[in-house]
Motif scaffolding. Structure first.
Motif, mmCIF file in Angstrom:
data_model
loop_
_atom_site.group_PDB
_atom_site.id
_atom_site.type_symbol
_atom_site.label_atom_id
_atom_site.label_comp_id
_atom_site.label_asym_id
_atom_site.label_seq_id
_atom_site.Cartn_x
_atom_site.Cartn_y
_atom_site.Cartn_z
ATOM 1 N N LEU A 1 0.991 -1.322 0.089
ATOM 2 C CA LEU A 1 0.001 0.080 0.117
ATOM 3 C C LEU A 1 0.864 1.271 0.113
ATOM 4 C CD1 LEU A 1 -2.945 -0.904 2.434
ATOM 5 C CD2 LEU A 1 -2.893 -1.093 -0.136
ATOM 6 N N ALA A 2 2.049 1.177 0.338
ATOM 7 C CA ALA A 2 3.113 2.242 0.481
ATOM 8 C C ALA A 2 3.173 2.995 -0.831
ATOM 9 C CB ALA A 2 4.366 2.010 1.016
ATOM 10 N N ASN A 3 3.036 2.237 -2.046
ATOM 11 C CA ASN A 3 3.123 2.754 -3.473
ATOM 12 C C ASN A 3 1.873 3.333 -3.985
ATOM 13 O OD1 ASN A 3 6.074 2.629 -3.567
ATOM 14 N ND2 ASN A 3 5.696 0.282 -3.860
ATOM 15 N N HIS A 4 0.615 3.040 -3.326
ATOM 16 C CA HIS A 4 -0.600 3.779 -3.977
ATOM 17 C C HIS A 4 -0.665 5.146 -3.873
ATOM 18 C CE1 HIS A 4 -4.875 4.062 -4.389
ATOM 19 N NE2 HIS A 4 -4.895 2.836 -4.901
ATOM 20 N N PRO A 5 -1.154 5.630 -4.984
ATOM 21 C CA PRO A 5 -1.240 7.105 -5.047
ATOM 22 C C PRO A 5 -1.969 7.743 -3.929
ATOM 23 C CG PRO A 5 -1.647 6.057 -7.236
ATOM 24 C CD PRO A 5 -1.601 4.879 -5.987
ATOM 25 N N LEU A 6 -2.982 7.256 -3.570
ATOM 26 C CA LEU A 6 -3.716 7.871 -2.504
ATOM 27 C C LEU A 6 -2.760 7.783 -1.077
ATOM 28 C CD1 LEU A 6 -7.371 6.409 -2.864
ATOM 29 C CD2 LEU A 6 -6.685 8.650 -3.227
ATOM 30 N N PHE A 7 -2.045 6.700 -0.757
ATOM 31 C CA PHE A 7 -1.100 6.679 0.347
ATOM 32 C C PHE A 7 -0.095 7.902 0.144
ATOM 33 C CE2 PHE A 7 1.774 4.945 3.473
ATOM 34 C CZ PHE A 7 1.240 5.053 4.366
ATOM 35 N N PRO B 1 -1.321 12.978 9.578
ATOM 36 C CA PRO B 1 -2.154 14.275 9.942
ATOM 37 C C PRO B 1 -3.676 13.996 9.735
ATOM 38 C CG PRO B 1 -1.035 15.116 8.243
ATOM 39 C CD PRO B 1 -0.706 13.621 8.240
ATOM 40 N N CYS B 2 -4.092 13.164 9.085
ATOM 41 C CA CYS B 2 -5.612 13.350 8.703
ATOM 42 C C CYS B 2 -6.408 12.505 9.861
ATOM 43 C CB CYS B 2 -6.030 12.406 7.508
ATOM 44 S SG CYS B 2 -5.602 10.672 7.602
ATOM 45 N N ASN B 3 -7.762 12.890 9.841
ATOM 46 C CA ASN B 3 -8.493 12.264 10.893
ATOM 47 C C ASN B 3 -8.652 10.528 10.726
ATOM 48 O OD1 ASN B 3 -9.198 14.474 12.339
ATOM 49 N ND2 ASN B 3 -10.792 15.099 10.674
ATOM 50 N N VAL B 4 -9.008 10.062 11.469
ATOM 51 C CA VAL B 4 -9.037 8.429 11.543
ATOM 52 C C VAL B 4 -10.157 8.108 10.381
ATOM 53 C CG1 VAL B 4 -9.612 6.480 12.704
ATOM 54 C CG2 VAL B 4 -7.956 8.085 13.707
ATOM 55 N N ASP B 5 -11.248 8.716 10.467
ATOM 56 C CA ASP B 5 -12.371 8.488 9.563
ATOM 57 C C ASP B 5 -12.064 8.606 8.155
ATOM 58 O OD1 ASP B 5 -12.554 11.122 10.290
ATOM 59 O OD2 ASP B 5 -14.797 11.159 9.954
ATOM 60 N N VAL B 6 -11.230 9.836 7.960
ATOM 61 C CA VAL B 6 -10.862 10.038 6.631
ATOM 62 C C VAL B 6 -10.083 8.637 6.258
ATOM 63 C CG1 VAL B 6 -9.452 11.527 5.149
ATOM 64 C CG2 VAL B 6 -10.924 12.445 6.534
ATOM 65 N N PHE B 7 -9.197 8.474 7.143
ATOM 66 C CA PHE B 7 -7.973 7.187 6.795
ATOM 67 C C PHE B 7 -8.608 6.124 6.526
ATOM 68 C CE2 PHE B 7 -5.129 3.857 7.878
ATOM 69 C CZ PHE B 7 -3.803 4.536 7.088
ATOM 70 N N LYS C 1 -11.582 5.875 5.087
ATOM 71 C CA LYS C 1 -12.171 5.903 3.728
ATOM 72 C C LYS C 1 -11.052 5.735 2.615
ATOM 73 C CE LYS C 1 -16.036 9.339 5.031
ATOM 74 N NZ LYS C 1 -16.330 10.403 5.038
ATOM 75 N N VAL C 2 -10.097 6.362 2.850
ATOM 76 C CA VAL C 2 -8.770 6.178 1.983
ATOM 77 C C VAL C 2 -8.580 4.741 1.829
ATOM 78 C CG1 VAL C 2 -6.216 6.609 1.657
ATOM 79 C CG2 VAL C 2 -7.844 8.359 2.336
ATOM 80 N N LEU C 3 -8.236 3.944 3.057
ATOM 81 C CA LEU C 3 -8.220 2.560 3.066
ATOM 82 C C LEU C 3 -9.028 1.833 1.838
ATOM 83 C CD1 LEU C 3 -7.263 1.727 6.804
ATOM 84 C CD2 LEU C 3 -5.858 1.755 4.693
ATOM 85 N N ILE C 4 -10.543 2.300 2.364
ATOM 86 C CA ILE C 4 -11.672 1.427 1.495
ATOM 87 C C ILE C 4 -11.327 1.892 -0.187
ATOM 88 C CG2 ILE C 4 -14.129 1.395 1.027
ATOM 89 C CD1 ILE C 4 -14.343 2.161 4.049
ATOM 90 N N LYS C 5 -11.001 3.187 -0.487
ATOM 91 C CA LYS C 5 -10.413 3.250 -1.792
ATOM 92 C C LYS C 5 -9.556 2.607 -2.526
ATOM 93 C CE LYS C 5 -12.842 7.861 -2.132
ATOM 94 N NZ LYS C 5 -12.768 9.144 -2.752
ATOM 95 N N MET C 6 -8.610 2.479 -1.520
ATOM 96 C CA MET C 6 -7.349 1.544 -2.057
ATOM 97 C C MET C 6 -7.828 0.153 -2.256
ATOM 98 S SD MET C 6 -4.067 3.260 -0.116
ATOM 99 C CE MET C 6 -4.393 2.876 1.640
ATOM 100 N N GLU C 7 -8.441 -0.552 -1.342
ATOM 101 C CA GLU C 7 -8.950 -1.848 -1.308
ATOM 102 C C GLU C 7 -9.861 -2.036 -2.658
ATOM 103 O OE1 GLU C 7 -9.347 -6.130 -0.625
ATOM 104 O OE2 GLU C 7 -7.887 -4.345 -0.058
ATOM 105 N N ALA C 8 -10.804 -1.011 -2.816
ATOM 106 C CA ALA C 8 -11.515 -1.248 -3.935
ATOM 107 C C ALA C 8 -10.872 -1.020 -5.407
ATOM 108 C CB ALA C 8 -12.484 -0.156 -4.125
ATOM 109 N N HIS C 9 -9.770 -0.259 -5.458
ATOM 110 C CA HIS C 9 -8.837 -0.035 -6.393
ATOM 111 C C HIS C 9 -8.167 -1.439 -6.588
ATOM 112 C CE1 HIS C 9 -5.040 1.326 -8.511
ATOM 113 N NE2 HIS C 9 -5.763 1.703 -9.076
ATOM 114 N N ARG C 10 -7.731 -1.940 -5.498
ATOM 115 C CA ARG C 10 -6.776 -3.250 -5.778
ATOM 116 C C ARG C 10 -7.806 -4.306 -6.076
ATOM 117 N NH1 ARG C 10 -6.076 -7.956 -3.507
ATOM 118 N NH2 ARG C 10 -7.731 -7.576 -1.893
#
Length: 105
Positions: free
Chosen positions: A39-45, A67-73, A75-84
């Motif tokens: 996940l470290a190479n994902h554009p969102l991360f 520095p982002c809020n946990v709920d935003v993080f 959402k980012v994880l969900i988007k990265m997983e959907a992309h994968r």
């Protein structure tokens, strides 16, 4: 009360990430997440890393904090997983032969 050596070793094991993973601390309360290194190479991360660089500076000392809020993080994880999942569905499960055959119909 002094902790035994076994307790100290157990505590360190719980805090270290498993092989193939790394830890990040998110939000003002530094909630810990363990992520797969892929996940470290994902554009969102990478965007989150840029925000961290802007907020905290660039340094290799200490844990990786975002520095982002946990709920935003989340959402980012969900988007990265959907992309994968989408990438696996279209690039790995359908061979080029099947794509060619579909396009010929």
């Amino acid at each position: 009360m002094k902790k035994s050596k076994d307790e100290e070793v157990a505590r360190k094991r719980r805090r270290s990430a498993p092989a193939g993973c790394f830890s990040v601390y998110v939000g003002p309360h530094k909630q810990r997440f363990v992520l797969k290194t892929e996940l470290a190479n994902h554009p969102l991360f990478r965007e989150l890393l840029e925000e961290a660089k802007s907020e905290f500076g660039y340094g290799g000392q200490g844990p990786l904090c975002l520095p982002c809020n946990v709920d935003v993080f989340y959402k980012v994880l969900i988007k990265m997983e959907a992309h994968r999942i989408n990438r696996l569905s279209y690039n790995h499960l359908i061979s080029p032969f099947h794509i060619f055959a579909i396009n010929q119909c």
